[in-house]
Design a protein around this motif. Structure first.
Motif, mmCIF file in Angstrom:
data_model
loop_
_atom_site.group_PDB
_atom_site.id
_atom_site.type_symbol
_atom_site.label_atom_id
_atom_site.label_comp_id
_atom_site.label_asym_id
_atom_site.label_seq_id
_atom_site.Cartn_x
_atom_site.Cartn_y
_atom_site.Cartn_z
ATOM 1 N N GLU A 145 0.863 -1.184 0.000
ATOM 2 C CA GLU A 145 0.000 0.000 0.000
ATOM 3 C C GLU A 145 0.904 1.240 0.000
ATOM 4 O OE1 GLU A 145 -2.297 3.158 0.473
ATOM 5 O OE2 GLU A 145 -1.287 2.658 2.358
ATOM 6 N N ILE A 146 0.692 2.127 -0.961
ATOM 7 C CA ILE A 146 1.565 3.288 -1.169
ATOM 8 C C ILE A 146 1.668 4.168 0.077
ATOM 9 C CG2 ILE A 146 1.907 5.400 -2.536
ATOM 10 C CD1 ILE A 146 2.440 2.852 -4.120
ATOM 11 N N GLY A 147 0.534 4.553 0.660
ATOM 12 C CA GLY A 147 0.536 5.433 1.832
ATOM 13 C C GLY A 147 1.242 4.814 3.027
ATOM 14 N N ASP A 148 1.117 3.510 3.179
ATOM 15 C CA ASP A 148 1.787 2.794 4.264
ATOM 16 C C ASP A 148 3.305 2.948 4.142
ATOM 17 O OD1 ASP A 148 2.155 0.959 6.435
ATOM 18 O OD2 ASP A 148 2.408 -0.674 4.997
ATOM 19 N N ILE A 149 3.811 2.806 2.919
ATOM 20 C CA ILE A 149 5.262 2.914 2.699
ATOM 21 C C ILE A 149 5.729 4.351 2.898
ATOM 22 C CG2 ILE A 149 7.135 2.596 1.033
ATOM 23 C CD1 ILE A 149 5.354 0.387 -0.251
ATOM 24 N N LEU A 150 4.933 5.328 2.446
ATOM 25 C CA LEU A 150 5.304 6.739 2.619
ATOM 26 C C LEU A 150 5.429 7.107 4.096
ATOM 27 C CD1 LEU A 150 3.184 8.542 -0.111
ATOM 28 C CD2 LEU A 150 5.676 8.530 0.070
ATOM 29 N N GLY A 151 4.695 6.422 4.973
ATOM 30 C CA GLY A 151 4.717 6.727 6.397
ATOM 31 C C GLY A 151 5.822 6.041 7.172
ATOM 32 N N GLY A 187 12.489 5.847 6.209
ATOM 33 C CA GLY A 187 13.214 5.467 5.003
ATOM 34 C C GLY A 187 12.311 5.198 3.808
ATOM 35 N N ASN A 188 11.008 5.245 4.023
ATOM 36 C CA ASN A 188 10.019 5.039 2.952
ATOM 37 C C ASN A 188 10.221 3.707 2.234
ATOM 38 O OD1 ASN A 188 9.944 7.745 3.721
ATOM 39 N ND2 ASN A 188 9.032 8.357 1.813
ATOM 40 N N VAL A 189 10.639 2.663 2.971
ATOM 41 C CA VAL A 189 10.900 1.347 2.386
ATOM 42 C C VAL A 189 10.131 0.296 3.175
ATOM 43 C CG1 VAL A 189 12.657 -0.409 1.892
ATOM 44 C CG2 VAL A 189 13.216 2.002 1.658
ATOM 45 N N LYS A 190 9.534 -0.632 2.440
ATOM 46 C CA LYS A 190 8.867 -1.756 3.082
ATOM 47 C C LYS A 190 9.289 -3.037 2.379
ATOM 48 C CE LYS A 190 4.627 -3.471 4.952
ATOM 49 N NZ LYS A 190 3.389 -3.043 5.532
ATOM 50 N N GLY A 191 9.573 -4.056 3.153
ATOM 51 C CA GLY A 191 9.956 -5.349 2.608
ATOM 52 C C GLY A 191 8.943 -6.409 2.974
ATOM 53 N N LYS A 192 8.820 -7.402 2.103
ATOM 54 C CA LYS A 192 7.946 -8.542 2.373
ATOM 55 C C LYS A 192 8.649 -9.816 1.952
ATOM 56 C CE LYS A 192 3.475 -6.327 2.261
ATOM 57 N NZ LYS A 192 2.094 -6.408 1.792
ATOM 58 N N LEU A 196 11.195 -9.062 -1.082
ATOM 59 C CA LEU A 196 10.964 -8.009 -2.066
ATOM 60 C C LEU A 196 10.822 -6.697 -1.308
ATOM 61 C CD1 LEU A 196 10.420 -7.473 -5.081
ATOM 62 C CD2 LEU A 196 8.030 -8.010 -4.650
ATOM 63 N N TYR A 197 11.507 -5.653 -1.784
ATOM 64 C CA TYR A 197 11.498 -4.350 -1.115
ATOM 65 C C TYR A 197 10.993 -3.287 -2.077
ATOM 66 C CZ TYR A 197 14.452 -6.774 2.209
ATOM 67 O OH TYR A 197 14.933 -7.679 3.115
ATOM 68 N N VAL A 198 10.117 -2.405 -1.562
ATOM 69 C CA VAL A 198 9.594 -1.296 -2.350
ATOM 70 C C VAL A 198 9.889 -0.010 -1.603
ATOM 71 C CG1 VAL A 198 7.501 -0.187 -3.252
ATOM 72 C CG2 VAL A 198 7.788 -2.662 -3.451
ATOM 73 N N ARG A 199 10.420 0.964 -2.329
ATOM 74 C CA ARG A 199 10.679 2.296 -1.773
ATOM 75 C C ARG A 199 9.797 3.275 -2.517
ATOM 76 N NH1 ARG A 199 15.451 6.460 -2.252
ATOM 77 N NH2 ARG A 199 15.165 7.518 -0.270
ATOM 78 N N VAL A 200 9.067 4.108 -1.780
ATOM 79 C CA VAL A 200 8.194 5.125 -2.372
ATOM 80 C C VAL A 200 8.592 6.471 -1.794
ATOM 81 C CG1 VAL A 200 5.825 5.946 -2.673
ATOM 82 C CG2 VAL A 200 6.289 3.483 -2.604
ATOM 83 N N THR A 201 8.990 7.394 -2.660
ATOM 84 C CA THR A 201 9.360 8.736 -2.224
ATOM 85 C C THR A 201 8.685 9.762 -3.115
ATOM 86 O OG1 THR A 201 11.352 8.631 -3.588
ATOM 87 C CG2 THR A 201 11.611 8.097 -1.257
ATOM 88 N N GLU A 202 8.550 10.960 -2.568
ATOM 89 C CA GLU A 202 7.966 12.036 -3.368
ATOM 90 C C GLU A 202 8.932 12.425 -4.469
ATOM 91 O OE1 GLU A 202 5.882 16.417 -2.959
ATOM 92 O OE2 GLU A 202 6.925 15.577 -1.243
ATOM 93 N N MET A 203 8.392 12.593 -5.646
ATOM 94 C CA MET A 203 9.203 13.008 -6.786
ATOM 95 C C MET A 203 9.260 14.538 -6.756
ATOM 96 S SD MET A 203 8.681 11.863 -10.693
ATOM 97 C CE MET A 203 9.776 10.500 -10.882
#
Length: 187
Positions: free
Chosen positions: A102-108, A111-116, A124-131
């Motif tokens: 979930e995008i908002g979960d990662i933004l909060g 480091g803005n990173v979540k792994g599963k 698998l790791y996803v990083r979501v940051t503001e562009m």
């Protein structure tokens, strides 16, 4: 975070994986993973949207993909992505695993990173940051996309090309760009 009308921001999604299970098959070496990122439908009237596919990284179970996926995101609205990882080497691009984020979960997160953890093995790791809107960020996104598109396709020594050659020749000049070995060349 900068917000505009309706609390919308532009974010970028980056992904990497570690310790993936090798699904290439006997005597075929190590898997050549790539990932597909899909924005899942937010409502009954919407369809999932494939945001794109990463480059294939040969012979690794710990890929860090350079492809960046931009996305318009409304703060406070639940938006899920699915990241599926596949092996290009195996017949029919065998799945190596997938996870939903979930995008908002990662933004909060810090480091803005979540792994599963993936059921077949690895993480698998996803990083979501503001562009940001600066030209450098936009340039890096464009250059990353161009590098992903042209990496390793018919490279030629452009210094030795005759100027009278046909008009279909694409000439690229790269300065100050650190290239990453994603195809297993230059070992």
């Amino acid at each position: 975070m900068k917000t505009t009308n309706s609390n919308k921001i532009k974010v970028k999604i980056q992904i990497h994986a570690t310790k993936l299970k090798n699904v290439a098959g006997a005597f075929k070496g190590t898997s050549d993973p790539f990932a597909v990122v899909t924005l899942l439908a937010a409502g009954h009237n919407e369809q999932p949207i494939v945001l794109g596919k990463t480059e294939v990284i040969k012979n690794t179970l710990n890929p860090t993909w350079t492809k960046i996926f931009p996305l318009d995101y409304s703060l406070g609205k639940l938006r899920y992505i699915n990241v599926g990882v596949y092996d290009k080497k195996s017949p029919n691009e065998k799945p190596m695993g997938s996870a939903m984020f979930e995008i908002g979960d990662i933004l909060g997160l810090a480091g803005n990173v979540k792994g599963k953890r993936l059921p077949k093995g690895g993480s698998l790791y996803v990083r979501v940051t503001e562009m940001t809107e600066d030209a450098g960020e936009l340039r890096n996104t464009i250059v990353g996309s161009i590098a992903n598109t042209f990496a390793g396709i018919g490279l030629t020594d452009l210094d030795n090309i005759d100027e009278n050659e046909n008009d279909t020749t694409l000439k690229l000049k790269l300065r100050g760009v650190k290239l990453k070995n994603v195809e297993g060349f230059m070992r």
